[in-house]
Write an enzyme that holds these catalytic residues in place. Structure first.
Site, PDB file in Angstrom:
ATOM      1  N   CYS A  78       6.657  42.473  81.353  1.00  0.00           N
ATOM      2  CA  CYS A  78       7.805  41.978  80.599  1.00  0.00           C
ATOM      3  C   CYS A  78       7.582  42.072  79.088  1.00  0.00           C
ATOM      4  CB  CYS A  78       8.088  40.521  80.970  1.00  0.00           C
ATOM      5  SG  CYS A  78       8.339  40.235  82.718  1.00  0.00           S
ATOM      6  N   GLY A 122     -15.535  51.401  69.888  1.00  0.00           N
ATOM      7  CA  GLY A 122     -15.947  51.199  71.266  1.00  0.00           C
ATOM      8  C   GLY A 122     -15.312  52.210  72.198  1.00  0.00           C
TER       9      GLY A 122
END
Length: 464
Positions: A320, A69
């Protein structure tokens, strides 16, 4: 173990597996050859192209199979820009496109082209009016995803396609996330998609280019796939991709209703059971199987690890979870909380009891992570400061990753009187997004960002 990350890659559909195994026996020869085995392979390739084109909504000779893709996006953008070079070198994209689109845009800019990013609202939606304003006489191409890969928001493709048509600008639609759920609205000029997103095998993409669109494939010329995808076709995977696309689309109507109900359950119960949570993305115009939420005072990496230990595979756009400390460009463009971000994307066949067990486990996991980080008790009222309290405080969070800067801010905001300020020093890029988001959630005023000797100074005024 429940797998809740279908937006990254859906499990292989049973039809894909059957078609793949059958094609390994029948489709191993070169489809360009005229002998019996080659003719058999060519029949399989032509049938797969016709099936995929029918599902996409284009002519078979408009559709190319690519090695992925991402390659479909890169080839589509570069080919369309090259084909319209005489018009100009201006490219328009949304700020929440998949990284494959943004990487292509960056490469185009590095080669002397210009790029304009259309902003989104807090739900992650663009407006057709914003695209109309961005189009210029020298705009060669516009790009827009059909639905966002991180938060599930569906974009107004038909409306944007109309303003592009009126301006004579082709529109490339990245339909990777939505194609398995339904057709893309009419009006697009180029379309890219990826088989592993709908339950086909990995390593197969689709690129459709409408007749009449000026297109010049880039790179060395190749006689295969109309010169748009070099190399020997992975015929077994192509056959499996086309067969599974048709199969999932036949099942989509019923399965989308069932999964939407499960996602609605998650959207409703997570804010009820987990304090200080923001559910992001459009609540109505969205993919049926995807929901994203962010939790204050939570380390995203630890949260994902703990959910994995509890038996749930989910993903995150939180900084994070990244060594770069840079929050997701999608969440950043939306201006929403990034810390403690969780994306749940349900594959077809997800059981109700698995979702209920996830909803039972999540509050405990979030509470444990918050306690481990020393976060304040969620939603606790701020204490009244003493009459002699300082009118301003400075919190030094330099060198500390999210969510620590926000946790330290929350701990001391009650120590200044209403009208007083807290300045947070931080060199974590996520603080630029999460501190304003915290202010919105906690009804405090974000004054702004100021330069500092190291990092930045984020100023917050206490209102309540």
């Amino acid at each position: 173990m429940p797998y809740f990350d279908a937006a990254s890659s859906a499990p292989l559909h049973p039809v894909a597996r059957q078609a793949l195994l059958a094609a390994l026996d029948e489709g191993w020869a070169d489809p360009a050859r005229l002998y019996r085995e080659g003719r058999r392979a060519r029949l399989l390739l032509d049938a797969a192209r016709e099936a995929a084109a029918e599902t996409v909504g284009c002519r078979p000779d408009e559709l190319t199979f690519t090695p992925s893709g991402t390659r479909a996006v890169h080839s589509g953008i570069s080919g369309a820009l090259a084909g319209r070079r005489r018009v100009g070198r201006h490219l328009v994209v949304s700020s929440v496109e998949h990284s494959s689109v943004l990487h292509s845009a960056a490469a185009h800019e590095a080669q002397g082209g210009s790029v304009f990013e259309v902003a989104v609202d807090r739900s992650g939606t663009v407006s057709a009016a914003a695209y109309a304003d961005a189009l210029r006489e020298d705009t060669a191409l516009a790009c827009l995803q059909s639905a966002n890969h991180e938060v599930g928001t569906e974009q107004p493709v038909a409306e944007v396609a109309e303003v592009c048509r009126a301006a004579g600008v082709p529109l490339l639609v990245d339909a990777a996330q939505s194609l398995g759920w339904g057709p893309v609205p009419d009006g697009w000029s180029l379309l890219a998609a990826s088989a592993h997103k709908w339950g086909g095998p990995s390593g197969i993409g689709l690129l459709a280019v409408r007749k009449g669109v000026r297109f010049a494939a880039q790179g060395p010329a190749d006689e295969r796939e109309s010169g748009r995808a070099a190399g020997f076709e992975n015929l077994p995977a192509i056959v499996a991709a086309a067969a599974s696309l048709r199969a999932v689309r036949a099942e989509a109507a019923a399965e989308s209703v069932r999964l939407r109900a499960l996602v609605d359950r998650i959207r409703a119960r997570v804010p009820q059971s987990v304090p200080d949570v923001e559910v992001v993305g459009d609540p109505v115009r969205r993919l049926p199987h995807l929901v994203t939420f962010s939790c204050l005072y939570v380390d995203g990496e630890t949260l994902l690890h703990e959910l994995d230990r509890a038996g749930f595979s989910v993903s995150s756009g939180s900084s994070c979870t990244s060594s770069t400390l840079i929050p997701s460009h999608v969440l950043k463009a939306m201006g929403v909380l990034s810390e403690g971000n969780v994306r749940v994307s349900l594959p077809a066949g997800t059981a109700d009891e698995d979702v209920d067990r996830f909803l039972d486990v999540l509050p405990r996991v979030v509470a444990e992570v918050r306690e481990r980080l020393g976060a304040p008790v969620p939603a606790a009222p701020s204490p009244s400061p003493s009459p002699a309290a300082a009118a301003s405080l400075v919190v030094d969070a330099l060198g500390r990753r999210c969510p620590i800067p926000v946790i330290e801010l929350a701990k001391v905001i009650g120590e200044v009187p209403p009208g007083g300020t807290v300045t947070v020093l931080s060199d974590d890029e996520a603080a630029r997004l999460d501190i304003p988001a915290w202010c919105t959630m906690r009804e405090q005023e974000y004054v702004g960002e100021e330069p500092a000797d190291r990092g930045s100074a984020y100023v917050v005024r206490r209102l309540v």
